[in-house]
Design a protein around this motif. Structure first.
Motif, PDB file in Angstrom:
ATOM      1  N   LEU A 186      57.111  61.697  28.552  1.00  0.00           N
ATOM      2  CA  LEU A 186      56.707  62.958  27.936  1.00  0.00           C
ATOM      3  C   LEU A 186      57.069  64.162  28.798  1.00  0.00           C
ATOM      4  O   LEU A 186      56.775  65.300  28.448  1.00  0.00           O
ATOM      5  CB  LEU A 186      55.196  62.948  27.672  1.00  0.00           C
ATOM      6  N   GLY A 187      57.697  63.892  29.948  1.00  0.00           N
ATOM      7  CA  GLY A 187      58.139  64.968  30.819  1.00  0.00           C
ATOM      8  C   GLY A 187      57.117  65.426  31.836  1.00  0.00           C
ATOM      9  O   GLY A 187      57.281  66.485  32.458  1.00  0.00           O
ATOM     10  N   THR A 188      56.049  64.640  32.033  1.00  0.00           N
ATOM     11  CA  THR A 188      54.986  65.009  32.963  1.00  0.00           C
ATOM     12  C   THR A 188      55.018  64.092  34.176  1.00  0.00           C
ATOM     13  O   THR A 188      55.000  62.870  34.023  1.00  0.00           O
ATOM     14  CB  THR A 188      53.607  64.892  32.282  1.00  0.00           C
ATOM     15  N   PRO A 189      55.075  64.633  35.395  1.00  0.00           N
ATOM     16  CA  PRO A 189      55.018  63.782  36.586  1.00  0.00           C
ATOM     17  C   PRO A 189      53.790  62.892  36.544  1.00  0.00           C
ATOM     18  O   PRO A 189      52.713  63.330  36.141  1.00  0.00           O
ATOM     19  CB  PRO A 189      54.923  64.800  37.737  1.00  0.00           C
ATOM     20  N   SER A 190      53.952  61.638  36.970  1.00  0.00           N
ATOM     21  CA  SER A 190      52.870  60.671  36.805  1.00  0.00           C
ATOM     22  C   SER A 190      52.780  59.734  37.996  1.00  0.00           C
ATOM     23  O   SER A 190      53.777  59.462  38.669  1.00  0.00           O
ATOM     24  CB  SER A 190      53.081  59.854  35.524  1.00  0.00           C
ATOM     25  N   VAL A 191      51.550  59.226  38.210  1.00  0.00           N
ATOM     26  CA  VAL A 191      51.290  58.294  39.301  1.00  0.00           C
ATOM     27  C   VAL A 191      50.395  57.180  38.775  1.00  0.00           C
ATOM     28  O   VAL A 191      49.365  57.449  38.139  1.00  0.00           O
ATOM     29  CB  VAL A 191      50.591  58.987  40.487  1.00  0.00           C
ATOM     30  N   ALA A 192      50.775  55.930  39.037  1.00  0.00           N
ATOM     31  CA  ALA A 192      49.936  54.775  38.731  1.00  0.00           C
ATOM     32  C   ALA A 192      49.360  54.238  40.034  1.00  0.00           C
ATOM     33  O   ALA A 192      50.102  54.021  40.995  1.00  0.00           O
ATOM     34  CB  ALA A 192      50.750  53.696  38.027  1.00  0.00           C
ATOM     35  N   ILE A 193      48.050  54.012  40.061  1.00  0.00           N
ATOM     36  CA  ILE A 193      47.364  53.572  41.270  1.00  0.00           C
ATOM     37  C   ILE A 193      46.653  52.247  41.007  1.00  0.00           C
ATOM     38  O   ILE A 193      45.882  52.127  40.052  1.00  0.00           O
ATOM     39  CB  ILE A 193      46.316  54.607  41.741  1.00  0.00           C
ATOM     40  N   SER A 194      46.912  51.256  41.864  1.00  0.00           N
ATOM     41  CA  SER A 194      46.247  49.957  41.765  1.00  0.00           C
ATOM     42  C   SER A 194      45.793  49.521  43.155  1.00  0.00           C
ATOM     43  O   SER A 194      46.343  49.963  44.163  1.00  0.00           O
ATOM     44  CB  SER A 194      47.197  48.904  41.182  1.00  0.00           C
ATOM     45  N   MET A 195      44.795  48.646  43.199  1.00  0.00           N
ATOM     46  CA  MET A 195      44.271  48.156  44.468  1.00  0.00           C
ATOM     47  C   MET A 195      44.192  46.635  44.423  1.00  0.00           C
ATOM     48  O   MET A 195      43.700  46.062  43.448  1.00  0.00           O
ATOM     49  CB  MET A 195      42.892  48.764  44.736  1.00  0.00           C
ATOM     50  N   ASP A 196      44.670  45.991  45.464  1.00  0.00           N
ATOM     51  CA  ASP A 196      44.739  44.533  45.506  1.00  0.00           C
ATOM     52  C   ASP A 196      43.360  43.953  45.760  1.00  0.00           C
ATOM     53  O   ASP A 196      42.881  43.905  46.888  1.00  0.00           O
ATOM     54  CB  ASP A 196      45.701  44.105  46.618  1.00  0.00           C
ATOM     55  N   THR A 197      42.712  43.485  44.694  1.00  0.00           N
ATOM     56  CA  THR A 197      41.365  42.926  44.823  1.00  0.00           C
ATOM     57  C   THR A 197      41.266  41.532  44.227  1.00  0.00           C
ATOM     58  O   THR A 197      40.165  41.008  44.097  1.00  0.00           O
ATOM     59  CB  THR A 197      40.334  43.824  44.116  1.00  0.00           C
ATOM     60  N   LEU A 198      42.406  40.933  43.862  1.00  0.00           N
ATOM     61  CA  LEU A 198      42.389  39.673  43.140  1.00  0.00           C
ATOM     62  C   LEU A 198      41.691  38.584  43.948  1.00  0.00           C
ATOM     63  O   LEU A 198      42.105  38.224  45.043  1.00  0.00           O
ATOM     64  CB  LEU A 198      43.815  39.233  42.813  1.00  0.00           C
ATOM     65  N   GLY A 199      40.597  38.063  43.395  1.00  0.00           N
ATOM     66  CA  GLY A 199      39.885  36.954  43.999  1.00  0.00           C
ATOM     67  C   GLY A 199      39.074  37.294  45.228  1.00  0.00           C
ATOM     68  O   GLY A 199      38.505  36.418  45.880  1.00  0.00           O
ATOM     69  N   SER A 200      38.954  38.586  45.579  1.00  0.00           N
ATOM     70  CA  SER A 200      38.311  38.939  46.836  1.00  0.00           C
ATOM     71  C   SER A 200      36.829  39.257  46.686  1.00  0.00           C
ATOM     72  O   SER A 200      36.083  39.235  47.657  1.00  0.00           O
ATOM     73  CB  SER A 200      39.021  40.150  47.458  1.00  0.00           C
ATOM     74  N   ARG A 201      36.393  39.602  45.472  1.00  0.00           N
ATOM     75  CA  ARG A 201      35.019  40.061  45.313  1.00  0.00           C
ATOM     76  C   ARG A 201      34.608  40.003  43.848  1.00  0.00           C
ATOM     77  O   ARG A 201      35.436  39.736  42.976  1.00  0.00           O
ATOM     78  CB  ARG A 201      34.884  41.495  45.843  1.00  0.00           C
ATOM     79  N   GLY A 202      33.342  40.257  43.600  1.00  0.00           N
ATOM     80  CA  GLY A 202      32.837  40.263  42.234  1.00  0.00           C
ATOM     81  C   GLY A 202      32.990  41.639  41.614  1.00  0.00           C
ATOM     82  O   GLY A 202      34.063  42.245  41.662  1.00  0.00           O
ATOM     83  N   ASP A 203      31.904  42.139  41.045  1.00  0.00           N
ATOM     84  CA  ASP A 203      31.951  43.449  40.409  1.00  0.00           C
ATOM     85  C   ASP A 203      32.206  44.534  41.450  1.00  0.00           C
ATOM     86  O   ASP A 203      31.555  44.587  42.497  1.00  0.00           O
ATOM     87  CB  ASP A 203      30.638  43.727  39.680  1.00  0.00           C
ATOM     88  N   LEU A 204      33.141  45.416  41.147  1.00  0.00           N
ATOM     89  CA  LEU A 204      33.489  46.490  42.056  1.00  0.00           C
ATOM     90  C   LEU A 204      32.687  47.737  41.731  1.00  0.00           C
ATOM     91  O   LEU A 204      32.434  48.052  40.566  1.00  0.00           O
ATOM     92  CB  LEU A 204      34.983  46.799  41.956  1.00  0.00           C
ATOM     93  N   THR A 205      32.302  48.462  42.762  1.00  0.00           N
ATOM     94  CA  THR A 205      31.575  49.713  42.598  1.00  0.00           C
ATOM     95  C   THR A 205      32.491  50.889  42.898  1.00  0.00           C
ATOM     96  O   THR A 205      33.607  50.719  43.422  1.00  0.00           O
ATOM     97  CB  THR A 205      30.365  49.766  43.550  1.00  0.00           C
TER      98      THR A 205
END
Length: 295
Positions: free
Chosen positions: A137-156
């Motif tokens: 759409l012509g708008t600068p964009s950023v995708a943010i992810s954090m590696d938490t697979l299998g490390s903990r339960g519900d995240l706060t």
């Protein structure tokens, strides 16, 4: 860009801890409006809802309105304490968010619990796809992810504190250094909050495929995703590492993308096109007379 208007979205839902953490942090950079799915829409890629809804019978229906100039469909939303809760996909949210007045200057998608690394995730991840939609759409964009697979339960929200601070600083520096004058969107994956950050690496997507299917229950199969692992590839300044290698060694992986995808023309493709044209192309002039079949 002073006080940028930031459209914040995700694929985990309007109540997700990662989105709330980014909303809190990005408020120090500009004005933030959250437009996110009302429920978890992980893995939807660049899908649009196309007016999908379940009728009283429970059957899925697609409500698309066709017209002379194309088609349209309605995407319901409700006001929410955190922004706008959309009954649709992440890409619905980004397209709809561009109807805001004024339109956004920047799209931030996340923070996703679980890394989005590897070439095969770029168009499948709802988080990354939302950033890609913003870029289209012509708008600068950023995708943010954090590696938490299998490390903990519900995240706060507090679990995303470092990711929020890093995202805020990244956005500020990217604007200051005019990163988006040559880059359309960034895909960023951050180490687990219990792991130290060794640094930030500019990366390229790993080309290995990270899914496999195994036997599941009766009349089913199970699809498994691999956790980013050690590849033996050393991360340093002499080469561009893969995102999975960087993340496995506790570097923040920043993969810059430029759109559109370049088409690849080869002689083999040209030969097939010529042969199909010779076989299926119309060799006689079309009679423009109304009612004529052109034969």
């Amino acid at each position: 860009m002073d006080d940028p208007r930031i459209l914040l979205t995700n694929d985990d839902g309007i109540d997700a801890a990662g989105l709330l953490a980014l909303k809190r942090g990005l408020a120090d950079v500009g004005s933030v409006t959250a437009v996110a799915p009302q429920t978890n829409m992980s893995g939807t890629g660049r899908a649009l809802s196309l007016g999908r809804s379940r009728a009283l019978s429970g059957e899925l229906s697609i409500d698309v309105h066709e017209g002379d100039n194309g088609f349209s469909f309605d995407v319901p939303y409700t006001d929410h304490d955190n922004g706008y809760a959309v009954d649709g996909t992440p890409c619905d949210c980004v397209v709809g968010g561009h109807a805001l007045d004024p339109a956004p200057d920047l799209v931030v998608s996340g923070c996703n619990p679980g890394a989005n690394t590897g070439q095969y995730t770029v168009s499948r991840s709802g988080t990354v796809s939302a950033a890609m939609e913003g870029a289209l759409l012509g708008t600068p964009s950023v995708a943010i992810s954090m590696d938490t697979l299998g490390s903990r339960g519900d995240l706060t929200v507090d679990d995303f504190d470092r990711a929020s601070r890093l995202t805020t600083t990244l956005v500020e520096r990217a604007i200051d250094h005019q990163v988006f004058s040559g880059v359309d969107f960034l895909n960023v994956s951050i180490p687990d909050p219990d792991e130290p950050v060794r640094g930030v690496a500019v990366t390229r997507p790993d080309t290995r495929y990270g899914l496999e299917a195994v036997e599941g229950g009766e009349s089913s199969f199970r699809i498994r995703a691999a956790k980013p692992d050690e590849t033996g590839e050393e991360v340093d300044s002499r080469a561009v590492p893969t995102d999975r290698a960087a993340l496995a060694q506790n570097f923040v992986a920043v993969s810059p993308f430029h759109l559109p995808t370049e088409p690849t023309r080869t002689e083999a493709v040209e030969t097939v096109a010529r042969e199909l044209s010779a076989e299926f192309g119309r060799t006689q002039a079309v009679d423009p007379t109304p009612g004529s079949r052109g034969e």
